[in-house]
Design a protein around this motif. Structure first.
Motif, PDB file in Angstrom:
ATOM      1  N   PHE C 144       0.831  -1.206   0.000  1.00 21.45           N
ATOM      2  CA  PHE C 144       0.000   0.000   0.000  1.00 21.45           C
ATOM      3  C   PHE C 144       0.861   1.248   0.000  1.00 21.45           C
ATOM      4  N   THR C 145       0.294   2.307  -0.536  1.00 24.90           N
ATOM      5  CA  THR C 145       0.943   3.595  -0.400  1.00 24.90           C
ATOM      6  C   THR C 145       0.034   4.467   0.462  1.00 24.90           C
ATOM      7  N   PRO C 146       0.589   5.052   1.537  1.00 23.50           N
ATOM      8  CA  PRO C 146      -0.257   5.843   2.435  1.00 23.50           C
ATOM      9  C   PRO C 146      -0.713   7.139   1.768  1.00 23.50           C
ATOM     10  N   ILE C 147      -1.923   7.556   2.068  1.00 23.05           N
ATOM     11  CA  ILE C 147      -2.420   8.840   1.553  1.00 23.05           C
ATOM     12  C   ILE C 147      -2.435   9.875   2.673  1.00 23.05           C
ATOM     13  N   SER C 148      -3.223   9.566   3.708  1.00 20.36           N
ATOM     14  CA  SER C 148      -3.256  10.498   4.828  1.00 20.36           C
ATOM     15  C   SER C 148      -3.932   9.863   6.032  1.00 20.36           C
ATOM     16  N   LEU C 149      -3.417  10.165   7.206  1.00 18.96           N
ATOM     17  CA  LEU C 149      -4.095   9.776   8.438  1.00 18.96           C
ATOM     18  C   LEU C 149      -5.175  10.825   8.675  1.00 18.96           C
ATOM     19  N   ALA C 150      -6.440  10.411   8.644  1.00 15.16           N
ATOM     20  CA  ALA C 150      -7.513  11.397   8.701  1.00 15.16           C
ATOM     21  C   ALA C 150      -7.914  11.719  10.133  1.00 15.16           C
ATOM     22  N   VAL C 151      -8.286  10.693  10.874  1.00 13.94           N
ATOM     23  CA  VAL C 151      -8.830  10.913  12.203  1.00 13.94           C
ATOM     24  C   VAL C 151      -8.171   9.957  13.175  1.00 13.94           C
ATOM     25  N   SER C 152      -7.869  10.447  14.350  1.00  7.61           N
ATOM     26  CA  SER C 152      -7.335   9.568  15.371  1.00  7.61           C
ATOM     27  C   SER C 152      -8.313   9.557  16.536  1.00  7.61           C
ATOM     28  N   VAL C 153      -8.630   8.364  17.010  1.00  7.93           N
ATOM     29  CA  VAL C 153      -9.656   8.228  18.040  1.00  7.93           C
ATOM     30  C   VAL C 153      -9.067   7.515  19.255  1.00  7.93           C
ATOM     31  N   PRO C 154      -8.771   8.252  20.316  1.00  6.88           N
ATOM     32  CA  PRO C 154      -8.193   7.577  21.479  1.00  6.88           C
ATOM     33  C   PRO C 154      -9.239   6.748  22.223  1.00  6.88           C
ATOM     34  N   ASN C 155      -8.774   5.869  23.075  1.00  7.24           N
ATOM     35  CA  ASN C 155      -9.669   5.156  23.981  1.00  7.24           C
ATOM     36  C   ASN C 155      -9.747   5.916  25.288  1.00  7.24           C
ATOM     37  N   ILE C 156     -10.864   5.761  25.958  1.00  4.88           N
ATOM     38  CA  ILE C 156     -10.957   6.321  27.300  1.00  4.88           C
ATOM     39  C   ILE C 156     -11.155   5.168  28.264  1.00  4.88           C
ATOM     40  N   LEU C 157     -10.340   5.158  29.301  1.00  8.02           N
ATOM     41  CA  LEU C 157     -10.483   4.122  30.314  1.00  8.02           C
ATOM     42  C   LEU C 157     -11.613   4.552  31.251  1.00  8.02           C
ATOM     43  N   VAL C 158     -12.700   3.795  31.237  1.00  8.75           N
ATOM     44  CA  VAL C 158     -13.834   4.151  32.090  1.00  8.75           C
ATOM     45  C   VAL C 158     -14.148   2.980  33.014  1.00  8.75           C
ATOM     46  N   VAL C 159     -14.705   3.284  34.181  1.00 10.44           N
ATOM     47  CA  VAL C 159     -15.114   2.232  35.111  1.00 10.44           C
ATOM     48  C   VAL C 159     -16.580   2.436  35.473  1.00 10.44           C
ATOM     49  N   HIS C 160     -17.191   1.362  35.934  1.00 10.04           N
ATOM     50  CA  HIS C 160     -18.550   1.454  36.457  1.00 10.04           C
ATOM     51  C   HIS C 160     -18.519   2.354  37.693  1.00 10.04           C
ATOM     52  N   PRO C 161     -19.539   3.205  37.882  1.00 12.29           N
ATOM     53  CA  PRO C 161     -19.494   4.153  39.018  1.00 12.29           C
ATOM     54  C   PRO C 161     -19.345   3.460  40.370  1.00 12.29           C
ATOM     55  N   GLY C 162     -19.708   2.197  40.458  1.00  5.94           N
ATOM     56  CA  GLY C 162     -19.582   1.490  41.728  1.00  5.94           C
ATOM     57  C   GLY C 162     -18.170   1.039  42.059  1.00  5.94           C
ATOM     58  N   VAL C 163     -17.270   1.148  41.116  1.00  5.64           N
ATOM     59  CA  VAL C 163     -15.889   0.706  41.354  1.00  5.64           C
ATOM     60  C   VAL C 163     -15.153   1.754  42.186  1.00  5.64           C
ATOM     61  N   GLN C 164     -14.447   1.274  43.221  1.00  6.76           N
ATOM     62  CA  GLN C 164     -13.764   2.190  44.143  1.00  6.76           C
ATOM     63  C   GLN C 164     -12.456   2.670  43.542  1.00  6.76           C
ATOM     64  N   ALA C 165     -12.520   3.408  42.451  1.00  7.78           N
ATOM     65  CA  ALA C 165     -11.300   3.940  41.861  1.00  7.78           C
ATOM     66  C   ALA C 165     -11.617   5.250  41.178  1.00  7.78           C
ATOM     67  N   LYS C 166     -10.907   6.292  41.622  1.00  8.24           N
ATOM     68  CA  LYS C 166     -11.154   7.600  41.034  1.00  8.24           C
ATOM     69  C   LYS C 166     -10.049   7.968  40.056  1.00  8.24           C
ATOM     70  N   THR C 167      -8.908   7.294  40.198  1.00 12.13           N
ATOM     71  CA  THR C 167      -7.774   7.589  39.326  1.00 12.13           C
ATOM     72  C   THR C 167      -7.188   6.284  38.806  1.00 12.13           C
ATOM     73  N   VAL C 168      -6.263   6.438  37.868  1.00  8.15           N
ATOM     74  CA  VAL C 168      -5.588   5.258  37.334  1.00  8.15           C
ATOM     75  C   VAL C 168      -4.841   4.545  38.454  1.00  8.15           C
ATOM     76  N   ALA C 169      -4.187   5.332  39.335  1.00  8.86           N
ATOM     77  CA  ALA C 169      -3.420   4.732  40.431  1.00  8.86           C
ATOM     78  C   ALA C 169      -4.341   3.898  41.324  1.00  8.86           C
ATOM     79  N   ASP C 170      -5.546   4.411  41.603  1.00  5.62           N
ATOM     80  CA  ASP C 170      -6.523   3.651  42.408  1.00  5.62           C
ATOM     81  C   ASP C 170      -6.803   2.305  41.768  1.00  5.62           C
ATOM     82  N   LEU C 171      -7.021   2.349  40.451  1.00  6.44           N
ATOM     83  CA  LEU C 171      -7.387   1.128  39.737  1.00  6.44           C
ATOM     84  C   LEU C 171      -6.245   0.113  39.804  1.00  6.44           C
ATOM     85  N   VAL C 172      -5.011   0.611  39.639  1.00  2.00           N
ATOM     86  CA  VAL C 172      -3.852  -0.286  39.711  1.00  2.00           C
ATOM     87  C   VAL C 172      -3.769  -0.893  41.114  1.00  2.00           C
ATOM     88  N   ALA C 173      -3.975  -0.066  42.116  1.00  2.00           N
ATOM     89  CA  ALA C 173      -3.923  -0.559  43.498  1.00  2.00           C
ATOM     90  C   ALA C 173      -4.997  -1.621  43.722  1.00  2.00           C
TER      91      ALA C 173
END
Lengths: 508, 178, 352
Positions: C144-173
């Motif tokens: 293939f020959t590239p033409i252009s990267l049009a749109v980039s869509v990041p992921n968002i790390l989300v949790v259920h509101p009942g999960v006891q984690a407000k930050t990434v560090a909480d989740l890791v812990a």
């Protein structure tokens, strides 16, 4: 009380939006286009909506959604029409309509089947529009309560209940369910990402489309079977066409079926993915069980059309609940509707209801308008559809064949799907010749992969603890229902009665 | 209950055989998929055990044919071999031709094959049917609904035909020294 | 029509004429059976002449989309399509070829005529497939020959509101306190959410249960219902749900914070420096597509990406509109491939 008043206020606002001249026009055009495209054999509602989607781009958001909803209803109803007339289910829930609907058409009662289906659908649509207006948010919460264990138990119930569908031998019906389950395994395993039964063909990695299997077993198999009799003796549809409009006795017979179908369909419809199909099968099973004389089921009993058709229209209606309130599409068609919303610049999600009340309530009101329009549009069209059956079969069957080719091709714009249909047509004919019915197979085909997926997912989340299926109340309830159905089907005493009901079809 | 006897005219015999065959095929194809355990199923668990279930059902259905006389409905009937061959063949013909040869030729070939199963060939009717169906396929599906068909052959195929003609013409031209 | 290549096959002489006829016969027998597209690459070299470049675009453009109608790919295709029509003066036909995780669309594009009339709207799976599957019918870099990267869509790390984690560090812990209990949903095996999770586990040294679904919608619904606890969900899908408070966002997987959500930290700044997993949508064409045509396609894509409509429909939903140069996109594709090859190997993710 205030809550009720709010909703009435909103509904009035909604009708104000839906009944504006241009929106009524969009609704009408949508219903008409949807019906005309949906009635083409081989084009199911998903394909019809995907193909017609671009026609709505130029409209304002509210108009576009209203027109799309019209297309959706039209296409669903058009699909039922094809199921009745030529025995081709365009979507999973029409499979059930084929059973008695097409049998009725062969007996010269296609008009009755189509009319009762329109009337039942309208009743179901009206009730479910009110359900959406009053109970959408709480029902959406119920849908969210369904995790993997609940889905697994629901599928189990659905599969066991489907054994009731069988006309002939129970064992062969069971066999066909397993055949369907095996066909359903073809493709990529969701849990491990592994390709199974694909014979190294990349085109099979997404599995075989439902439409392909349904066209092959119902459509192609039926054509071959009809061609068994030579030209001059062939008479597929009787000449004696009884009137188009149903007799009063038909309506009276069907009333109960329509109400029960609406309840069943409305309930199952809120569950993403499987709602309409399980609803239609469940309704059929229920009708067959409650009927005092069920000897005509499968041979053209109007209740076998009225119930499932109401159920699947009710489910089609309530399927909007998770889509509108959560922004989670429950089916392929709903995903398309959400896509259309995004193209219109509206982010689908819980906030649509508050941020764009005109859209939300306008859409709900136009659901009812759409259902009404469908009846007004279709009752006169029935005469035309029935005329189609007078075309000599030698000219009709190549047309059906061509539409099936184009329909399957257009699924993925790929020649693989028509080729697969040709292959499975032969398999389907063989099964038909050996007295094995395709309907239970199709249910197994649809529910099987979901059943496996959810079973394994439930055990994955519970870390291998099988008690989750019994400790969660909804799951337990479905398992109890499944066990009861099993008892009804299997218990020797009941079994004997069942055999009588089948007039001794089953000697074993 | 009939006596124990081989009955090839019993539908159940053949249905059982088909189930049995499918079951064996399923078990065979699943042999390379990790089985896992009941509580932690691998991708092979479901297909393998479904295969066994299919074999069991097949055996039961098939066994029945050895013990019971078939009712009228359970008796095997003659296969319509001509339509059975022609209908799938005409679908396949459409599929093979549509991408390269385009709609007109695909529809025509499909109709010809499908019509071969009809006795009393009626050319006028066939041509009429062809025109009507082609018009629907073209105006409704290709133009109206945007299904990406070629009307005639693909451009590259047209070029291939051109090259082919050129190729055939070349030695002739060379021989006559033009 | 001058065809030196073909004339060479049939040199002077009667014997050779017979040869030529035999070759013609073989060609005639092969032609209908062999799809024209399979012959395209060989013919491509001959057809991509200067004359063709000037002729671009001489017929409708065909945008192959690697997914079924209704998803984000479809949305981007339908929004960019009309802009391309305006820029090129030819209608754009959107051709959905879903299936095999986009590999069918990839193969089809790779084998179509490289004259600039056919191109692919590729997504992250285009490259991931090439390292995930053992048999891939195309090479995303070489074919293939590239033409252009049009749109980039990041992921968002989300949790259920009942999960006891407000930050990434909480989740890791939380994950470290009870290894192997947190269930994290994904849109499927090998999806960008799955890989985001795999990389996250590798960097944080945690062990969670990966629960694949069929598609991002059902997976997100499962987290909303609290059956599974967390998900890396693409921004466009999760944005409205986050706004409605149905799930709690912890971090975004892009390197920089989102313009549409400036309060949300990145995973990278939450202790995992350099962590970046973004889904993307970009245009590629068959490798022999003439340079000048690629430039013109690139200009058209870049122009359409800058339209306010796209900003409104996608930018405000957490997507980033890019419109890169062909060179930059080519480099990006290579770096993505190398990165995922490593993550996939380490995590032992397999698909056949």
């Amino acid at each position: 009380m205030e809550f009720i008043n709010d909703i009435f206020g909103n509904l009035i606002m909604g009708f104000g939006v839906a009944l504006s001249l241009e929106n009524v026009l969009y609704c009408f055009v949508g219903c008409l286009l949807g019906t005309l495209v949906g009635v083409l054999p081989g084009i199911g509602p998903v394909a019809a909506i995907a193909l017609l989607l671009p026609t709505t781009f130029a409209l304002p958001p509210v108009g576009a959604m209203i027109m799309l909803a019209g297309i959706y209803y039209g296409a669903s109803y058009g699909g039922s029409t094809t199921a009745v007339l030529v025995n081709l289910p365009g979507e999973s829930s029409s499979v059930v309509t084929c059973l008695d609907g097409h049998a009725m058409a062969k007996n010269g009662r296609a008009g009755h089947a189509l009319a009762i289906s329109a009337i039942g659908s309208f009743f179901a649509g009206t009730v479910c529009t009110l359900v959406i207006a009053f109970m959408a948010p709480p029902l959406a919460e119920v849908a969210l309560k369904f995790g993997a264990p609940e889905y697994f138990s629901l599928m189990t119930f659905g599969l066991i209940a489907s054994a009731v569908l069988a006309r002939g031998s129970l064992m062969k019906a069971l066999g066909m369910i397993v055949v369907g389950l095996l066909f359903g395994i073809i493709g990529t395993d969701v849990n491990s990402g592994m390709s199974r039964f694909t014979f190294g063909l990349p085109g099979l990695s997404d599995g075989i489309g439902f439409v392909v299997i349904a066209m092959a077993f119902f459509g192609l198999g039926e054509i071959i079977k009809n061609l068994e009799t030579p030209n001059d003796q062939r008479q597929i549809f009787t000449d004696k066409v009884s009137g188009l409009m149903p007799r009063w006795v038909d309506v009276k017979d069907s009333a109960g079926a329509i109400v029960r179908g609406t309840l069943i369909g409305g309930g199952f419809g809120i569950l993403p993915g499987t709602g309409p199909i399980v609803a239609a099968f469940a309704s059929y099973a229920v009708e067959k069980k409650v009927a005092r004389d069920n000897s005509q089921f499968g041979k053209g009993d109007i209740r076998g059309v009225a119930g499932p058709e109401s159920a699947n229209n009710a489910a089609a209606q309530t399927a909007f609940i998770p889509t509108l309130t959560l922004g989670i599409p429950g089916s392929g068609t709903m995903a398309l509707m959400l896509g259309a919303l995004m193209i219109q610049g509206i982010a689908p999600g819980p906030q649509v209801m508050t941020a764009r009340p005109d859209l939300f309530w306008g859409l709900i009101a136009s659901m009812w308008v759409g259902n009404l329009m469908l009846v007004i549009l279709n009752l006169p069209l029935i005469g035309m559809w029935v005329q189609l059956l007078k075309v000599p079969y030698r000219m009709l069957f190549p047309a059906i064949l061509l539409f099936m080719c184009i329909g399957t091709y257009s699924l993925n714009n790929s020649i693989q799907d028509p080729l697969l249909m040709a292959f499975f047509g032969i398999v389907g004919y063989a099964f038909m010749k050996f007295g094995c019915e395709p309907a239970p197979m199709l249910l197994g085909f649809i529910l099987g992969p979901l059943m496996e997926e959810n079973l394994r997912r439930a055990l994955l989340i519970s870390r291998g603890d099988p008690t989750v299926f019994f400790t969660r109340p909804i799951s337990l309830a479905f398992l109890i229902l499944a066990a009861l159905s099993l008892l009804i089907v299997v218990l020797p005493a009941v079994r004997k009665k069942r055999d009588e009901a089948f007039q001794g079809d089953d000697g074993g | 209950m009939g006596a124990f006897k081989f009955r090839s005219y019993h539908q159940d015999f053949w249905a059982g055989l088909m189930f049995l065959g499918l079951g064996i095929l399923a078990v065979y194809l699943s042999k390379d998929y990790p089985l896992g355990r009941a509580m932690r199923m691998g991708p092979g668990y479901f297909p393998t055990y479904l295969g066994y279930l299919m074999i069991t059902v097949g055996a039961i259905v098939g066994a029945r044919s050895f013990f019971t006389e078939p009712t009228d409905e359970e008796r095997t009937t003659k296969w319509a071999l001509v339509p059975l061959a022609l209908m799938p063949a005409s679908v396949a013909m459409f599929a093979i031709l549509i991408d390269t040869m385009g709609l007109v030729i695909a529809v025509a070939s499909m109709l010809l094959l499908a019509n071969a199963s009809v006795k009393n060939f009626r050319p006028v009717e066939l041509i009429g049917n062809f025109i009507v169906l082609l018009a629907i396929a073209y105006f409704v599906f290709q133009r109206g609904l945007g299904v990406p068909f070629h009307t005639f052959w693909e451009e590259s195929f047209g070029k291939a035909v051109g090259e082919l003609l050129h190729l055939i013409a070349t030695p002739v031209r060379l021989m006559f020294g033009s | 029509m001058d065809q030196p290549r073909l004339r060479a096959i049939a040199p002077r002489g009667a014997a050779a004429a017979a040869c030529g006829l035999a070759a013609a016969l073989v060609a005639a027998l092969m032609a209908p059976a062999m799809p024209a597209r399979a012959q395209a690459p060989a013919k491509g070299a001959a057809t991509a002449t200067a004359a063709d470049e000037r002729a671009w675009p001489s017929r409708p453009l065909r945008m192959i989309v690697a997914s079924a109608p209704g998803g984000p790919s479809d949305l981007i295709a339908r929004l960019v399509g009309p802009q391309l029509t305006d820029a090129s003066g030819q209608p754009v036909v959107i051709d959905h070829r879903s299936g095999a995780n986009g590999m069918i669309a990839g193969e089809l594009t790779a084998k179509s005529e490289p004259d600039g009339h056919t191109f692919l709207l590729a997504n992250a799976g285009f490259v991931i497939n090439s390292v995930l599957y053992s048999k891939v019918p195309y090479d995303p870099i070489r074919e293939f020959t590239p033409i252009s990267l049009a749109v980039s869509v990041p992921n968002i790390l989300v949790v259920h509101p009942g999960v006891q984690a407000k930050t990434v560090a909480d989740l890791v812990a939380l994950a470290k306190a009870k290894p192997g209990t947190l269930a994290v949903a994904s849109a499927g095996s090998g999806s960008s959410g799955h890989l985001a999770l795999a990389l996250f586990q590798q960097l944080s040294g945690t062990e969670m249960i990966h629960v694949p679904f069929k598609g991002g919608g059902p997976a997100l619904a499962d987290v909303m219902g609290g059956q599974t606890q967390a998900i890396f969900s693409i921004s466009v899908t999760s944005f409205p749900i986050i706004k409605a408070g149905r799930v709690r966002p912890l971090a975004v997987t892009s390197l920089k914070r989102l313009a549409a959500f400036p309060d949300l930290p990145t995973v990278s700044e939450s202790g995992f420096k350099g962590y970046e997993v973004t889904g993307w949508f970009g245009f590629v064409a068959p490798v022999k597509t003439p340079r000048s045509v690629v430039q013109r396609l690139n200009a058209a894509v870049v122009q359409s990406v800058r339209m306010p409509e796209l900003q409104e429909r996608l930018g405000n939903q957490g997507a980033e509109l890019i419109g890169s140069t062909p060179e930059a996109f080519g480099a990006y594709l290579k770096s993505e491939q190398a990165k995922w090859a490593k993550v996939i190997r380490q995590a032992g993710i397999k698909a056949d």
